[in-house]
Design an enzyme around this catalytic site. Structure first.
Site, PDB file in Angstrom:
ATOM      1  N   ARG A   1      16.995 102.063  31.968  1.00 52.70           N
ATOM      2  CA  ARG A   1      18.325 102.324  31.397  1.00 52.70           C
ATOM      3  C   ARG A   1      18.551 103.829  31.229  1.00 52.70           C
ATOM      4  NH1 ARG A   1      19.430  98.965  26.211  1.00 52.70           N
ATOM      5  NH2 ARG A   1      20.038  97.445  27.793  1.00 52.70           N
TER       6      ARG A   1
ATOM      7  N   THR B   1       5.529  95.841  27.095  1.00 50.78           N
ATOM      8  CA  THR B   1       5.607  96.897  28.105  1.00 50.78           C
ATOM      9  C   THR B   1       6.812  96.685  29.009  1.00 50.78           C
ATOM     10  OG1 THR B   1       3.217  97.276  28.052  1.00 50.78           O
ATOM     11  CG2 THR B   1       4.376  97.956  30.052  1.00 50.78           C
TER      12      THR B   1
END
Length: 199
Positions: A53, A44
């Site tokens: 990102r 996770t």
């Protein structure tokens, strides 16, 4: 230049040529299916890193948490105010706490409805199906339904599936599979999960 330096330079030149060849060969542009599985810690966490990102580039991201939704999640707390992030959580928390198959199945299907919405939306660049492997293992969802949604998603959309014991058919259809292997885990030696580190 010493012999060692010469050998190092030659080795790096070979490595660069190898990497450049692989980069030149990678021409296809499309969304990916990534599977983060295995019994080790970090599946996770890796998914949330990819969420961060994608958000950093201004992409829209959807996260569906099937198991840990009611648990504290530092990454979710930090990112939840981002207008490009849509988080849906399964309202029952850990299935081993509820111990009610009917309630868990209903909660799973409700949040799966949200997941299907995300998987059909071409504006969503990344979808994370966190811990969905358990939903398949426990029989709350069937693999045909999940595969269909994944196969019919927009071509540019990437999906990350996390959880232990990923279904063989998910692994077979994935572009990238990463197996986290546990070597040692503090929890198994009586150390409590640590806020800000484990969750």
């Amino acid at each position: 230049m010493s012999d060692r330096d010469t050998r190092h330079k030659q080795s790096m030149q070979k490595l660069k040529a190898h990497v450049d060849k692989k980069v030149a060969k990678a021409q296809e542009q499309r969304g990916l299916l990534l599977v983060f599985t295995g019994n080790g810690k970090g599946k996770t966490t890796a998914a949330w890193g990819t969420v961060t990102r994608a958000l950093g580039y201004g992409y829209k991201v959807g996260v569906v948490q099937f198991i840990k939704g009611l648990w504290e999640c530092g990454e979710r707390e930090r990112l939840i105010d981002d207008a490009n992030l849509d988080v849906q959580i399964m309202a029952t928390g850990f299935t081993w706490d509820t111990q009610n198959r009917d309630t868990d199945t209903a909660a799973c299907l409700a949040v799966w409805h949200e997941a299907k919405r995300m998987l059909a939306d071409s504006s969503v660049y990344l979808v994370v199906l966190d811990e969905i492997t358990y939903m398949l293992k426990f029989g709350y969802l069937d693999i045909v339904t999940v595969k269909q949604a994944l196969q019919n998603r927009p071509a540019e959309q990437t999906v990350i599936v996390t959880g232990r014991n990923a279904h063989r058919e998910l692994i077979d259809m994935a572009d990238t599979v990463t197996e986290m292997q546990e070597v040692r885990h503090a929890f198994n030696h009586g150390v409590q999960a640590r806020r800000g580190i484990d969750y």
